[in-house]
Scaffold this motif. Structure first.
Motif, PDB file in Angstrom:
ATOM      1  N   PRO A  54     -10.878   8.627  -0.344  1.00  0.00           N
ATOM      2  CA  PRO A  54      -9.726   8.978  -1.192  1.00  0.00           C
ATOM      3  C   PRO A  54      -8.905  10.075  -0.527  1.00  0.00           C
ATOM      4  CG  PRO A  54     -11.753   8.894  -2.481  1.00  0.00           C
ATOM      5  CD  PRO A  54     -12.168   8.797  -1.048  1.00  0.00           C
ATOM      6  N   LEU A  55      -7.585  10.013  -0.693  1.00  0.00           N
ATOM      7  CA  LEU A  55      -6.684  10.903   0.039  1.00  0.00           C
ATOM      8  C   LEU A  55      -6.002  11.910  -0.878  1.00  0.00           C
ATOM      9  CD1 LEU A  55      -4.879   8.262   2.277  1.00  0.00           C
ATOM     10  CD2 LEU A  55      -6.769   9.767   2.940  1.00  0.00           C
ATOM     11  N   PRO A  56      -5.963  13.192  -0.473  1.00  0.00           N
ATOM     12  CA  PRO A  56      -5.142  14.155  -1.196  1.00  0.00           C
ATOM     13  C   PRO A  56      -3.703  13.652  -1.284  1.00  0.00           C
ATOM     14  CG  PRO A  56      -6.529  15.283   0.403  1.00  0.00           C
ATOM     15  CD  PRO A  56      -6.665  13.810   0.673  1.00  0.00           C
ATOM     16  N   ARG A  57      -3.036  13.985  -2.362  1.00  0.00           N
ATOM     17  CA  ARG A  57      -1.714  13.399  -2.616  1.00  0.00           C
ATOM     18  C   ARG A  57      -0.705  13.674  -1.501  1.00  0.00           C
ATOM     19  NH1 ARG A  57       0.182  16.076  -8.059  1.00  0.00           N
ATOM     20  NH2 ARG A  57      -1.903  16.954  -8.128  1.00  0.00           N
TER      21      ARG A  57
ATOM     22  N   PHE B 248       0.827  -1.202   0.000  1.00  0.00           N
ATOM     23  CA  PHE B 248       0.000   0.000   0.000  1.00  0.00           C
ATOM     24  C   PHE B 248       0.862   1.252   0.000  1.00  0.00           C
ATOM     25  CE2 PHE B 248      -2.188   3.341   2.516  1.00  0.00           C
ATOM     26  CZ  PHE B 248      -3.234   3.601   1.642  1.00  0.00           C
ATOM     27  N   MET B 249       1.838   1.283   0.898  1.00  0.00           N
ATOM     28  CA  MET B 249       2.647   2.487   1.061  1.00  0.00           C
ATOM     29  C   MET B 249       3.611   2.712  -0.104  1.00  0.00           C
ATOM     30  SD  MET B 249       1.832   4.105   3.836  1.00  0.00           S
ATOM     31  CE  MET B 249       0.906   3.865   5.357  1.00  0.00           C
ATOM     32  N   ASP B 250       4.255   1.651  -0.555  1.00  0.00           N
ATOM     33  CA  ASP B 250       5.358   1.821  -1.500  1.00  0.00           C
ATOM     34  C   ASP B 250       4.981   1.586  -2.959  1.00  0.00           C
ATOM     35  OD1 ASP B 250       6.988   2.400   0.647  1.00  0.00           O
ATOM     36  OD2 ASP B 250       7.641   0.320   0.911  1.00  0.00           O
ATOM     37  N   VAL B 251       3.782   1.065  -3.189  1.00  0.00           N
ATOM     38  CA  VAL B 251       3.337   0.838  -4.574  1.00  0.00           C
ATOM     39  C   VAL B 251       2.031   1.589  -4.848  1.00  0.00           C
ATOM     40  CG1 VAL B 251       2.673  -0.871  -6.308  1.00  0.00           C
ATOM     41  CG2 VAL B 251       4.471  -1.415  -4.656  1.00  0.00           C
ATOM     42  N   PHE B 252       1.013   1.312  -4.043  1.00  0.00           N
ATOM     43  CA  PHE B 252      -0.317   1.860  -4.310  1.00  0.00           C
ATOM     44  C   PHE B 252      -0.337   3.385  -4.215  1.00  0.00           C
ATOM     45  CE2 PHE B 252      -4.762   2.848  -3.318  1.00  0.00           C
ATOM     46  CZ  PHE B 252      -5.433   2.083  -4.270  1.00  0.00           C
ATOM     47  N   ILE B 253       0.261   3.930  -3.151  1.00  0.00           N
ATOM     48  CA  ILE B 253       0.259   5.391  -2.981  1.00  0.00           C
ATOM     49  C   ILE B 253       1.042   6.090  -4.091  1.00  0.00           C
ATOM     50  CG2 ILE B 253       1.163   7.274  -1.538  1.00  0.00           C
ATOM     51  CD1 ILE B 253       0.186   5.775   0.903  1.00  0.00           C
ATOM     52  N   PRO B 254       2.287   5.699  -4.389  1.00  0.00           N
ATOM     53  CA  PRO B 254       3.004   6.390  -5.469  1.00  0.00           C
ATOM     54  C   PRO B 254       2.320   6.281  -6.828  1.00  0.00           C
ATOM     55  CG  PRO B 254       4.539   5.151  -4.098  1.00  0.00           C
ATOM     56  CD  PRO B 254       3.169   4.747  -3.674  1.00  0.00           C
ATOM     57  N   LEU B 255       1.777   5.117  -7.133  1.00  0.00           N
ATOM     58  CA  LEU B 255       1.113   4.945  -8.429  1.00  0.00           C
ATOM     59  C   LEU B 255      -0.158   5.776  -8.505  1.00  0.00           C
ATOM     60  CD1 LEU B 255       1.493   1.156  -9.331  1.00  0.00           C
ATOM     61  CD2 LEU B 255       2.503   3.132 -10.478  1.00  0.00           C
ATOM     62  N   GLY B 256      -0.954   5.751  -7.430  1.00  0.00           N
ATOM     63  CA  GLY B 256      -2.186   6.538  -7.413  1.00  0.00           C
ATOM     64  C   GLY B 256      -1.902   8.019  -7.580  1.00  0.00           C
ATOM     65  N   ASN B 257      -0.919   8.508  -6.833  1.00  0.00           N
ATOM     66  CA  ASN B 257      -0.558   9.921  -6.930  1.00  0.00           C
ATOM     67  C   ASN B 257      -0.052  10.280  -8.321  1.00  0.00           C
ATOM     68  OD1 ASN B 257      -1.292  10.349  -4.296  1.00  0.00           O
ATOM     69  ND2 ASN B 257       0.771  10.738  -3.535  1.00  0.00           N
TER      70      ASN B 257
ATOM     71  N   ARG C  86       1.321  11.019   0.656  1.00  0.00           N
ATOM     72  CA  ARG C  86       2.776  11.041   0.543  1.00  0.00           C
ATOM     73  C   ARG C  86       3.431  11.152   1.927  1.00  0.00           C
ATOM     74  NH1 ARG C  86       3.438  15.565  -1.895  1.00  0.00           N
ATOM     75  NH2 ARG C  86       4.257  16.709  -0.105  1.00  0.00           N
ATOM     76  N   GLN C  87       2.905  12.040   2.777  1.00  0.00           N
ATOM     77  CA  GLN C  87       3.464  12.175   4.126  1.00  0.00           C
ATOM     78  C   GLN C  87       3.193  10.930   4.954  1.00  0.00           C
ATOM     79  OE1 GLN C  87       1.730  15.892   5.475  1.00  0.00           O
ATOM     80  NE2 GLN C  87       3.431  17.099   4.655  1.00  0.00           N
ATOM     81  N   TRP C  88       2.026  10.353   4.806  1.00  0.00           N
ATOM     82  CA  TRP C  88       1.686   9.122   5.520  1.00  0.00           C
ATOM     83  C   TRP C  88       2.711   8.038   5.186  1.00  0.00           C
ATOM     84  CZ3 TRP C  88      -3.441   5.960   4.557  1.00  0.00           C
ATOM     85  CH2 TRP C  88      -3.658   5.091   5.648  1.00  0.00           C
ATOM     86  N   ARG C  89       3.015   7.893   3.904  1.00  0.00           N
ATOM     87  CA  ARG C  89       3.997   6.904   3.462  1.00  0.00           C
ATOM     88  C   ARG C  89       5.376   7.201   4.046  1.00  0.00           C
ATOM     89  NH1 ARG C  89       7.736   6.952  -0.869  1.00  0.00           N
ATOM     90  NH2 ARG C  89       8.375   4.829  -1.472  1.00  0.00           N
ATOM     91  N   GLU C  90       5.804   8.451   3.958  1.00  0.00           N
ATOM     92  CA  GLU C  90       7.127   8.828   4.435  1.00  0.00           C
ATOM     93  C   GLU C  90       7.263   8.597   5.929  1.00  0.00           C
ATOM     94  OE1 GLU C  90      10.075  12.790   4.601  1.00  0.00           O
ATOM     95  OE2 GLU C  90       8.008  12.967   3.853  1.00  0.00           O
ATOM     96  N   TRP C  91       6.264   8.997   6.680  1.00  0.00           N
ATOM     97  CA  TRP C  91       6.350   8.917   8.134  1.00  0.00           C
ATOM     98  C   TRP C  91       6.278   7.480   8.646  1.00  0.00           C
ATOM     99  CZ3 TRP C  91       2.645  13.525   9.713  1.00  0.00           C
ATOM    100  CH2 TRP C  91       3.172  14.721   9.165  1.00  0.00           C
ATOM    101  N   CYS C  92       5.495   6.625   7.983  1.00  0.00           N
ATOM    102  CA  CYS C  92       5.373   5.237   8.420  1.00  0.00           C
ATOM    103  C   CYS C  92       6.572   4.389   8.013  1.00  0.00           C
ATOM    104  CB  CYS C  92       4.087   4.613   7.877  1.00  0.00           C
ATOM    105  SG  CYS C  92       2.575   5.230   8.657  1.00  0.00           S
ATOM    106  N   ASN C  93       7.373   4.897   7.108  1.00  0.00           N
ATOM    107  CA  ASN C  93       8.575   4.175   6.697  1.00  0.00           C
ATOM    108  C   ASN C  93       9.771   4.485   7.592  1.00  0.00           C
ATOM    109  OD1 ASN C  93       8.143   2.344   4.519  1.00  0.00           O
ATOM    110  ND2 ASN C  93       7.643   4.080   3.210  1.00  0.00           N
ATOM    111  N   GLY C  94       9.580   5.341   8.589  1.00  0.00           N
ATOM    112  CA  GLY C  94      10.650   5.651   9.543  1.00  0.00           C
ATOM    113  C   GLY C  94      10.179   5.402  10.960  1.00  0.00           C
ATOM    114  N   ALA C  95      11.020   5.686  11.914  1.00  0.00           N
ATOM    115  CA  ALA C  95      10.667   5.537  13.323  1.00  0.00           C
ATOM    116  C   ALA C  95      10.043   6.824  13.847  1.00  0.00           C
ATOM    117  CB  ALA C  95      11.901   5.185  14.145  1.00  0.00           C
ATOM    118  N   GLY C  96       9.048   6.671  14.738  1.00  0.00           N
ATOM    119  CA  GLY C  96       8.471   7.839  15.387  1.00  0.00           C
ATOM    120  C   GLY C  96       7.520   8.657  14.540  1.00  0.00           C
ATOM    121  N   TYR C  97       7.047   8.101  13.412  1.00  0.00           N
ATOM    122  CA  TYR C  97       6.044   8.786  12.590  1.00  0.00           C
ATOM    123  C   TYR C  97       6.535  10.175  12.211  1.00  0.00           C
ATOM    124  CZ  TYR C  97       1.191  10.102  11.257  1.00  0.00           C
ATOM    125  OH  TYR C  97       0.055  10.511  10.598  1.00  0.00           O
ATOM    126  N   ILE C  98       5.901  11.232  12.688  1.00  0.00           N
ATOM    127  CA  ILE C  98       6.284  12.597  12.316  1.00  0.00           C
ATOM    128  C   ILE C  98       7.698  12.946  12.795  1.00  0.00           C
ATOM    129  CG2 ILE C  98       5.362  13.709  14.392  1.00  0.00           C
ATOM    130  CD1 ILE C  98       4.307  15.953  12.571  1.00  0.00           C
TER     131      ILE C  98
END
Length: 311
Positions: A197-200, A172-181, A204-216
């Motif tokens: 449906p989510l604004p781009r 979802f984060m690394d394929v679906f979100i980038p392709l949809g955007n 994009r921030q959701w994907r970035e933050w969940c791919n690291g530690a501590g979210y934001i």
């Protein structure tokens, strides 16, 4: 309390039952964007008022049963759609520049201001679901909040998830979100049962933050310089469930650490202990959950009543 937004309920009708009334309103945030919201007003004098801050892409109607329950207990309540979501979408979604940052920095403060206006003699509390609890540290008016009750609130760090859900989240984060955007200019999360449906920029921030530690925390001091995560010190109860693939215990702890001054009581519960087969990330707010395990909703009432310090 800021005066940089206006409130409009013109032409809108209130609905009522024996214990409270519902009024749809429109809130204008600092970005001059209209937010659809609903006020739940008990018939008796309100001493405690609650802002229900939604999860990513979840419309306010999802919280109707729970908000009505709180109103029946004497709480004033406000629910709302974040900018770009459901009835707060006022443009072509591909043109929306709403983001997780704008939700925390502009939407949530405007809603909290409105809660104060609607219930002027109350103490104020925030009930955050997932992102609704994560984004509190962006609110410049956070000091008026007496307490926080967070449900399924965590960093959502993919690394800490278990298989096979981890693989699903990565897809979802690394394929679906980038392709949809890329193709649509937004993320059609509704097509796979992930809310509206989510604004781009939200996706994009959701994907970035969940791919690291501590979210934001991954972008604090980088793209976000003004925040209040290190200052927030109101008491908070964080409620999680053992069958939640996203807000598992490790991810809850990962997010709690982003609020170093917040005195947190963490409760990590097992659905079977309450006669339930599943609660997960979403079903705490289901009327079916309340019907089988009313003590789960009572936990929110008890916490909010316990932590009234003002006025």
């Amino acid at each position: 309390m800021s005066n940089n937004h206006t409130l409009s309920a013109a032409g809108q009708q209130s609905q009522s039952n024996d214990t409270h009334s519902l009024t749809p309103i429109t809130i204008i945030n600092e970005r001059n964007q209209p937010l659809a919201a609903t006020i739940y007003r008990p018939n008796n004098a309100v001493k405690k008022a609650v802002m229900i801050a939604p999860a990513t892409g979840i419309r306010r109607q999802f919280y109707h049963s729970f908000a009505s329950f709180l109103a029946n207990q004497g709480f004033g309540v406000i629910t709302f759609d974040n900018e770009g979501i459901s009835e707060s979408l006022t443009t072509d979604l591909a043109k929306s520049d709403a983001s997780l940052v704008s939700w925390g920095r502009h939407d949530m403060p405007a809603v909290l201001d409105t809660l104060q206006q609607e219930f002027a003699d109350a103490s104020y509390h925030l009930l955050g679901h997932s992102a609704g609890g994560q984004l509190i540290g962006l609110m410049p008016n956070y000091k008026v909040i007496d307490s926080v009750f967070n449900v399924a609130c965590s960093s959502g760090q993919i690394k800490n998830m278990a298989m096979p859900y981890k693989a699903k989240a990565m897809g979802f984060m690394d394929v679906f979100i980038p392709l949809g955007n890329l193709i649509l200019g937004y993320t059609p999360a509704d097509k796979i049962g992930m809310g509206e449906p989510l604004p781009r920029s939200v996706a994009r921030q959701w994907r970035e933050w969940c791919n690291g530690a501590g979210y934001i925390k991954t972008v604090l001091g980088k793209t976000i310089h003004n925040h209040f995560y290190n200052e927030i010190d109101m008491p908070a109860l964080w409620l999680g469930f053992s069958d939640d693939d996203i807000a598992n215990s490790k991810n809850m702890d990962d997010m709690i650490r982003v609020f170093p001054q917040m005195p947190v009581e963490k409760r990590f519960l097992h659905p079977k202990d309450f006669g339930l087969n599943h609660i997960g990330h979403m079903r705490y707010f289901s009327s079916k959950t309340y019907a089988k395990a009313p003590e789960l909703w009572q936990m929110a009432v008890d916490w909010l009543n316990k932590n009234q310090t003002t006025p």
